[in-house]
Design a protein around this motif. Structure first.
Motif, PDB file in Angstrom:
ATOM      1  N   UNK A  91      44.577  64.173  45.715  1.00  0.00           N
ATOM      2  CA  UNK A  91      44.614  62.723  45.512  1.00  0.00           C
ATOM      3  C   UNK A  91      45.952  62.235  44.961  1.00  0.00           C
ATOM      4  N   UNK A  92      46.818  63.155  44.557  1.00  0.00           N
ATOM      5  CA  UNK A  92      48.013  62.769  43.803  1.00  0.00           C
ATOM      6  C   UNK A  92      48.962  61.863  44.582  1.00  0.00           C
ATOM      7  N   UNK A  93      48.915  61.926  45.915  1.00  0.00           N
ATOM      8  CA  UNK A  93      49.833  61.103  46.709  1.00  0.00           C
ATOM      9  C   UNK A  93      49.376  59.654  46.851  1.00  0.00           C
ATOM     10  N   UNK A  94      48.125  59.364  46.487  1.00  0.00           N
ATOM     11  CA  UNK A  94      47.619  57.990  46.611  1.00  0.00           C
ATOM     12  C   UNK A  94      48.145  57.170  45.439  1.00  0.00           C
ATOM     13  N   UNK A  95      48.982  56.191  45.732  1.00  0.00           N
ATOM     14  CA  UNK A  95      49.637  55.405  44.692  1.00  0.00           C
ATOM     15  C   UNK A  95      48.978  54.048  44.463  1.00  0.00           C
ATOM     16  N   UNK A  96      48.213  53.567  45.432  1.00  0.00           N
ATOM     17  CA  UNK A  96      47.556  52.261  45.284  1.00  0.00           C
ATOM     18  C   UNK A  96      46.427  52.142  46.294  1.00  0.00           C
ATOM     19  N   UNK A  97      45.400  51.379  45.913  1.00  0.00           N
ATOM     20  CA  UNK A  97      44.260  51.133  46.800  1.00  0.00           C
ATOM     21  C   UNK A  97      43.981  49.638  46.837  1.00  0.00           C
ATOM     22  N   UNK A  98      43.880  49.103  48.051  1.00  0.00           N
ATOM     23  CA  UNK A  98      43.463  47.713  48.243  1.00  0.00           C
ATOM     24  C   UNK A  98      42.053  47.731  48.814  1.00  0.00           C
ATOM     25  N   UNK A  99      41.090  47.266  48.040  1.00  0.00           N
ATOM     26  CA  UNK A  99      39.713  47.137  48.520  1.00  0.00           C
ATOM     27  C   UNK A  99      39.541  45.693  48.968  1.00  0.00           C
ATOM     28  N   UNK A 100      39.360  45.494  50.266  1.00  0.00           N
ATOM     29  CA  UNK A 100      39.240  44.130  50.790  1.00  0.00           C
ATOM     30  C   UNK A 100      37.796  43.900  51.218  1.00  0.00           C
ATOM     31  N   UNK A 101      37.229  42.812  50.729  1.00  0.00           N
ATOM     32  CA  UNK A 101      35.783  42.614  50.858  1.00  0.00           C
ATOM     33  C   UNK A 101      35.484  41.118  50.908  1.00  0.00           C
ATOM     34  N   UNK A 102      35.019  40.645  52.056  1.00  0.00           N
ATOM     35  CA  UNK A 102      34.648  39.231  52.246  1.00  0.00           C
ATOM     36  C   UNK A 102      35.907  38.366  52.249  1.00  0.00           C
ATOM     37  N   UNK A 103      36.420  38.081  53.442  1.00  0.00           N
ATOM     38  CA  UNK A 103      37.654  37.300  53.570  1.00  0.00           C
ATOM     39  C   UNK A 103      37.522  36.174  54.592  1.00  0.00           C
ATOM     40  N   UNK A 104      36.283  35.814  54.946  1.00  0.00           N
ATOM     41  CA  UNK A 104      36.111  34.866  56.040  1.00  0.00           C
ATOM     42  C   UNK A 104      35.608  33.491  55.668  1.00  0.00           C
ATOM     43  N   UNK A 105      35.481  33.189  54.371  1.00  0.00           N
ATOM     44  CA  UNK A 105      35.003  31.861  53.968  1.00  0.00           C
ATOM     45  C   UNK A 105      36.117  31.086  53.283  1.00  0.00           C
ATOM     46  N   UNK A 106      36.037  29.759  53.392  1.00  0.00           N
ATOM     47  CA  UNK A 106      37.054  28.897  52.788  1.00  0.00           C
ATOM     48  C   UNK A 106      36.812  28.816  51.284  1.00  0.00           C
ATOM     49  N   UNK A 107      37.568  29.570  50.566  1.00  0.00           N
ATOM     50  CA  UNK A 107      37.484  29.607  49.110  1.00  0.00           C
ATOM     51  C   UNK A 107      38.816  30.138  48.616  1.00  0.00           C
ATOM     52  N   UNK A 108      39.052  30.037  47.332  1.00  0.00           N
ATOM     53  CA  UNK A 108      40.296  30.584  46.806  1.00  0.00           C
ATOM     54  C   UNK A 108      40.285  32.107  46.972  1.00  0.00           C
ATOM     55  N   UNK A 109      41.478  32.695  47.037  1.00  0.00           N
ATOM     56  CA  UNK A 109      41.599  34.152  47.035  1.00  0.00           C
ATOM     57  C   UNK A 109      41.345  34.645  45.612  1.00  0.00           C
ATOM     58  N   UNK A 110      40.480  35.628  45.482  1.00  0.00           N
ATOM     59  CA  UNK A 110      40.220  36.241  44.187  1.00  0.00           C
ATOM     60  C   UNK A 110      40.806  37.647  44.185  1.00  0.00           C
ATOM     61  N   UNK A 111      41.671  37.914  43.214  1.00  0.00           N
ATOM     62  CA  UNK A 111      42.198  39.263  42.999  1.00  0.00           C
ATOM     63  C   UNK A 111      41.667  39.761  41.666  1.00  0.00           C
ATOM     64  N   UNK A 112      40.955  40.878  41.699  1.00  0.00           N
ATOM     65  CA  UNK A 112      40.506  41.505  40.455  1.00  0.00           C
ATOM     66  C   UNK A 112      41.365  42.737  40.200  1.00  0.00           C
ATOM     67  N   UNK A 113      41.901  42.797  39.002  1.00  0.00           N
ATOM     68  CA  UNK A 113      42.932  43.769  38.662  1.00  0.00           C
ATOM     69  C   UNK A 113      42.411  45.205  38.589  1.00  0.00           C
ATOM     70  N   UNK A 114      43.373  46.106  38.470  1.00  0.00           N
ATOM     71  CA  UNK A 114      43.070  47.505  38.190  1.00  0.00           C
ATOM     72  C   UNK A 114      42.437  47.611  36.804  1.00  0.00           C
ATOM     73  N   UNK A 115      41.829  48.749  36.523  1.00  0.00           N
ATOM     74  CA  UNK A 115      41.122  48.921  35.252  1.00  0.00           C
ATOM     75  C   UNK A 115      42.040  48.721  34.046  1.00  0.00           C
ATOM     76  N   UNK A 116      43.267  49.268  34.106  1.00  0.00           N
ATOM     77  CA  UNK A 116      44.162  49.119  32.953  1.00  0.00           C
ATOM     78  C   UNK A 116      44.813  47.738  32.899  1.00  0.00           C
ATOM     79  N   UNK A 117      44.783  47.012  34.017  1.00  0.00           N
ATOM     80  CA  UNK A 117      45.304  45.651  34.050  1.00  0.00           C
ATOM     81  C   UNK A 117      46.812  45.537  34.010  1.00  0.00           C
ATOM     82  N   UNK A 118      47.520  46.664  33.900  1.00  0.00           N
ATOM     83  CA  UNK A 118      48.972  46.624  33.703  1.00  0.00           C
ATOM     84  C   UNK A 118      49.763  47.167  34.890  1.00  0.00           C
TER      85      UNK A 118
END
Length: 412
Positions: free
Chosen positions: A229-256
């Protein structure tokens, strides 16, 4: 993208099912996919791959009047997804324990909820509020649920676009949730389009797109490559992108992690209405798996949730916004590109940089102050995105500046 959603929508995409496999085969028409098959019963940490679920028929009939209350053939969401088999005549009191009629958000009294007790198996039916109210509390009801659980294979579709390095960015879109369009075929369609576009671009990271069942799919994937797993530097989980609403980004666990700011700055750069929240502050998906302290891979969730039709039979292709899909495509591409360009700069010049001589005096505030301070903050430890975050600077401006200085051999 809407055409892709319409093609994938008609299948009963339970976790391990023929419908899920059919959907994966269609995705493979758009992208080269490697199929990873994991057998039912396989242990994945504290989880286990479920058996394959097959439905023959399911009906609920008022025994007194003979009225057909619910029929799987009329609407598959009348049946719990993953329901156990059952045959018998029951009182309303007993039946009521196996009925669901409440929706998350929909106020439509004809909306049939989508229910999936995958990990706490039971038999049951879903009815709209109006259907539920019509049930006679004094009658008995004939239940017939003809389903089978058999040994099968959970399927993960993997499409890899190789970069200059072995460092990886994962993009994850779950394919399950039968007869739901926005959740999550909208993100599947966006992921397909993003992958098709990235193919033609020069990239540093290897981009790995994963199409899988939610939760158990990511758990199984991580379990399979737990030592790699060491080569994985970032993960984008994309879920529900088809409705007219603001984009919500929820941070990584450490937030930093700089991934968070790459997402936030990309939203601003595209002038998209957005909201940045902490880890799982409002909702959640497979970012939970990757942020686990024992796995510790930074993962963000990107979504336009919530929406009224969520987890009802009304979540069909007719509610999908083409504009929302396009915004999702543009955003995911930009986040990947910005994160991919990031590097740790090292100064090769001494003293204040004469930016005007090289075309970097912009005569704008706060940009000129940010560019001036950027040079002072280069310490050989922080990346360009990390420095931009501290300065509250546009990530693309910082990357463009740093890359130009590198070409001029003012940076290493």
């Amino acid at each position: 993208m809407l055409k892709i959603i319409k093609r994938l929508y008609p299948f009963n995409r339970a976790l391990v099912s023929a419908g899920e496999d059919k959907a994966m085969n269609i995705i493979s028409e758009y992208l080269p996919l490697k199929f990873i098959k994991i057998a039912s019963g396989t242990k994945c940490f504290t989880w286990k791959i479920p058996d394959k679920w097959e439905v023959s028929a399911a009906t609920l009939i008022d025994e007194v009047t003979g009225r057909l209350v619910a029929d799987y053939k009329n609407n598959p969401l009348h049946l719990f997804v993953g329901s156990l088999p059952f045959e018998g005549v029951v009182t309303f009191a007993e039946l009521d324990k196996h009925l669901r009629h409440k929706c998350f958000f929909s106020k439509n009294k004809n909306a049939i909820p989508y229910v999936f007790p995958y990990y706490n198996l039971d038999w049951g039916f879903c009815l709209s509020e109006n259907q539920y109210k019509k049930l006679n509390r004094k009658h008995r009801y004939k239940v017939s649920i003809k389903v089978a659980y058999k040994k099968g294979y959970l399927t993960i579709g993997e499409s890899v676009i190789k970069g200059k390095t072995k460092k990886e960015i994962l993009v994850i879109a779950h394919v399950d949730h039968p007869y739901q369009a926005n959740d999550n075929l909208s993100a599947v369609a966006v992921a397909i389009k993003v992958a098709q576009e990235i193919k033609s671009k020069k990239i540093n990271h290897t981009i790995r797109f994963l199409f899988l069942p939610e939760t158990i799919g990511s758990i199984a994937y991580v379990a399979r490559r737990i030592k790699n797993l060491k080569n994985i530097k970032a993960v984008l989980v994309i879920d529900i992108l088809g409705n007219k609403n603001r984009i919500l980004v929820q941070k990584t666990f450490d937030g930093k992690h700089p991934l968070n700011y790459a997402c936030e700055s990309s939203c601003r750069n595209l002038k998209l209405k957005h909201e940045i929240l902490e880890f799982r502050e409002l909702t959640g998906s497979d970012e939970l798996i990757f942020n686990d302290p024992k796995i510790n891979i930074p993962a963000v969730m990107i979504t336009t949730w919530p929406y009224e039709e969520y987890h009802t039979h009304l979540d069909n292709p007719s509610i999908i916004s083409k504009e929302a899909l396009e915004n999702g495509r543009r955003l995911i591409l930009k986040i990947i590109r910005n994160f991919d360009r990031d590097f740790v700069p090292r100064r090769e010049w001494v003293g204040p940089l004469m930016r005007g001589k090289i075309g970097w005096f912009l005569d704008k505030r706060p940009e000129d102050w940010q560019l001036e301070l950027f040079g002072y903050m280069i310490d050989g430890k922080r990346s360009v995105v990390e420095i931009a975050q501290e300065l509250k600077m546009d990530v693309e401006l910082a990357l463009n500046f740093a890359e130009d200085l590198k070409k001029r051999k003012l940076l290493k």
